[in-house]
Design an enzyme around this catalytic site. Structure first.
Site, PDB file in Angstrom:
ATOM      1  N   SER A 192       0.906  -1.076   0.023  1.00 55.51           N
ATOM      2  CA  SER A 192      -0.221  -0.033   0.035  1.00 55.51           C
ATOM      3  C   SER A 192       0.769   1.247   0.055  1.00 55.51           C
ATOM      4  O   SER A 192       2.162   0.967  -0.098  1.00 55.51           O
ATOM      5  CB  SER A 192      -0.713   0.036   1.094  1.00 55.51           C
ATOM      6  OG  SER A 192      -0.147   0.141   2.234  1.00 55.51           O
ATOM      7  N   LYS A 193       0.202   2.359  -0.110  1.00 56.61           N
ATOM      8  CA  LYS A 193       1.070   3.609  -0.061  1.00 56.61           C
ATOM      9  C   LYS A 193       2.196   3.752   1.265  1.00 56.61           C
ATOM     10  O   LYS A 193       3.185   4.474   0.832  1.00 56.61           O
ATOM     11  CB  LYS A 193      -0.036   4.843   0.029  1.00 56.61           C
ATOM     12  CG  LYS A 193      -0.855   5.150  -1.283  1.00 56.61           C
ATOM     13  CD  LYS A 193      -1.577   6.189  -1.189  1.00 56.61           C
ATOM     14  CE  LYS A 193      -2.414   6.223  -2.363  1.00 56.61           C
ATOM     15  NZ  LYS A 193      -3.749   6.670  -2.117  1.00 56.61           N
ATOM     16  N   ARG A 194       2.032   3.044   2.158  1.00 55.63           N
ATOM     17  CA  ARG A 194       2.735   3.069   3.190  1.00 55.63           C
ATOM     18  C   ARG A 194       4.172   2.736   2.762  1.00 55.63           C
ATOM     19  O   ARG A 194       5.243   2.927   3.351  1.00 55.63           O
ATOM     20  CB  ARG A 194       2.323   2.169   4.429  1.00 55.63           C
ATOM     21  CG  ARG A 194       1.479   2.747   5.258  1.00 55.63           C
ATOM     22  CD  ARG A 194       0.885   1.965   6.510  1.00 55.63           C
ATOM     23  NE  ARG A 194       0.409   0.449   6.285  1.00 55.63           N
ATOM     24  CZ  ARG A 194       0.815  -0.580   6.219  1.00 55.63           C
ATOM     25  NH1 ARG A 194       2.081  -0.570   7.055  1.00 55.63           N
ATOM     26  NH2 ARG A 194       0.578  -1.659   5.927  1.00 55.63           N
TER      27      ARG A 194
END
Ligand code: GLU
Length: 529
Positions: A300-302
């Site tokens: 994910s964006k993390r």
């Protein structure tokens, strides 16, 4: 002519079992008939016109890492076997789909270096390639399923369905449609329609059957129809659902292999049921593992940028990204990790696609990209650097040719340090401002050395006397200063480096002197004496 073709045919006939085996091994396709091979033998085994694969994005946002990997695997598979690669746009979710996302996806695919034989923008014999332009086709096949009783009209309302879900969940059962409208009579349907209810078309899932997905990556995966409720194929607004449209399209576009992300594996039994009901042959399936972050949770964006355009904006090279994406789930089987698109194309087969999840490792991408930056032609790299430097106000375009040549030296001096082009601004900043900032305490201490002033004075004198600076010339001047003052190495280089760049580290000092030029060097050194 006839004779030679006869001889060729006889030779090929002898080779048939081996050819069939090779076909099976390479494509995972069982039961290729001898007559098929004979009909197509003129193409040679590599060009068997069997392979037609597609990338079928929903245009609801930019192209993401996962989508790009699916596209790449399909493209590599098609190109490896001399097949066709098709881009189909799955835009039936009218609220979330947009032309802007479609354009973004196509632009990103092209930027990655992928091309397609058929698709929305290039056309082709199986078009149209946008699902909203194929609605008549879905209706035709849904009507057929209705006419043979394999599908039925369902009038259940949202509230009724929610209540059914809840009651199943309360009993710890899998929430699914239990078939309330399965056996409505014509009168009941007329009554419900008179009440203003708009039906959906549901597929009648056969009871208590096992469905086997023979997946080319995951092996045999079995599903029970008892766990699949009758599912919707046409929504009340007339739009097909994903599972239905994908089957109609993959069949009518003669797709041979469906290569897509693992998250669609659970949809595959539904799709196989539809193929069976429509009496169509199923394509081969290959579900490619999830991409996880380094902490092993779903990417994910993390874990870093997820959209391809973000990597483009940061100045990653397309070749590095395709190299990196290919290694997310596929391995060539050796130690080598650097592969151009052409090499990937040569080596890519599905039997080397891993079942286990792929881990997205940004450091590896940066390492690979750094490698590609060092391999890239300096002219092109400099062109890539221009927007980042202009954004910082270091340069203004259009650049006169002489300034561009100078910029090439600047880029060459720092290219080894870069992971991606956006970083260049930090590394070259000192070239563009004579008022350099002393980086840290270590650098300050170096400038406090008592030999500093005489070293810089001596160097100024020598540079002044020189007509210009070359790399060898700079090297010689620094050596002479040392000899004249009886000093060595660091005692000379370090203060000169800090005075010119503000830092104790950085590009080769001789290169820095050439880039700053005679006047620039004198200006910077003079401030310290
Ligand atoms: N439109 C689907 C998606 O973007 C395609 C899945 C498939 O390849 O079947 O996930």
């Amino acid at each position: 002519m006839i004779f030679s073709s006869l001889v060729k045919n006889i030779r090929l006939l002898k080779k048939l079992p081996a050819l069939q085996m090779r076909c099976y091994n390479k494509l995972g396709k069982k039961g290729i008939s001898s007559s098929y091979l004979l009909t197509h033998m003129d193409w040679g085994i590599k060009d068997l016109p069997l392979v037609r694969v597609r990338f079928a994005p929903s245009p609801t946002g930019p192209l993401h890492i996962g989508g790009a990997r699916s596209a790449l695997f399909n493209w590599l598979f098609a190109r490896h076997y001399g097949g066709k690669f098709i881009v189909r746009i799955e835009d039936t979710d009218l609220e979330r789909s947009s032309r802007q996302s479609e354009d973004n996806i196509l632009t990103a695919l092209r930027w990655l270096g992928l091309d397609w034989d058929e698709g929305v923008d290039v056309g082709g014999p199986y078009g149209p390639y946008r699902q909203t332009e194929r609605l008549g086709l879905y209706k035709k096949h849904a009507d057929h399923l209705l006419s043979i009783g394999a599908a039925y009209l369902c009038y259940c309302t949202g509230e009724e369905l929610a209540a059914e879900r809840e009651s199943l969940m309360a009993k710890n059962e899998l929430p699914r449609y239990m078939g309330r409208c399965r056996n409505l009579t014509q009168e009941e349907r007329t009554r419900l329609e008179a009440e203003g209810l708009k039906p959906v078309v549901r597929f009648r899932v056969p009871e208590d059957e096992k469905i086997l997905v023979r997946d080319l990556v995951r092996g045999d995966v079995s599903f029970e129809t008892s766990e699949i409720g009758d599912f919707i194929i046409i929504k009340s607004d007339g739009m097909p659902t994903y599972n239905f449209a994908v089957v109609v399209d993959d069949h009518t576009m003669s797709i041979s292999h469906v290569i897509r992300a693992e998250e669609h594996l659970s949809n595959t039994p539904r799709q196989i049921l539809l193929y069976n009901a429509l009496r169509w042959e199923t394509p081969e399936f290959a579900h490619v593992s999830l991409i996880l972050g380094k902490d092993r949770s779903k990417m994910s964006k993390r874990h870093g940028a997820t959209a391809i355009e973000q990597y483009q904006d940061k100045g990653y090279l397309p070749g590095a990204l395709t190299n990196f994406l290919a290694l997310l789930g596929w391995s060539p089987g050796g130690e080598e990790e650097v592969f151009s698109l052409d090499e990937l194309k040569q080596h890519f087969t599905l039997d080397r696609v891993a079942k286990s999840p792929a881990v997205f490792d940004l450091e590896k991408l940066n390492w690979l990209n750094g490698h590609y930056i060092r391999e890239t032609d300096l002219e092109r790299l400099t062109e890539m650097a221009v927007p980042y430097l202009e954004k910082e106000g270091f340069i203004r375009t259009p650049l006169p040719p002489k300034r561009f040549e100078w910029l090439k030296l600047v880029v060459a001096s720092v290219r080894k340090q870069l992971s991606y082009m956006q970083e260049i601004a930090v590394y070259v900043k000192f070239y563009f401002d004579d008022n350099i900032q002393i980086e840290n305490e270590e650098a300050q201490q170096i400038m406090a050395g008592e030999q500093v002033k005489p070293v810089l004075l001596e160097l100024i004198k020598k540079v002044n006397a020189a007509a210009g600076i070359t790399e060898d010339g700079a090297k010689a001047l620094l050596k002479e200063v040392g000899r004249d003052l009886g000093l060595k190495g660091k005692q000379i280089f370090m203060p000169v480096r800090v005075a010119l760049t503000g830092s104790t580290q950085g590009p080769d000092l001789n290169q820095v002197m050439v880039i700053l030029g005679r006047d620039g060097v004198i200006r910077r050194l003079t401030k310290w004496v």
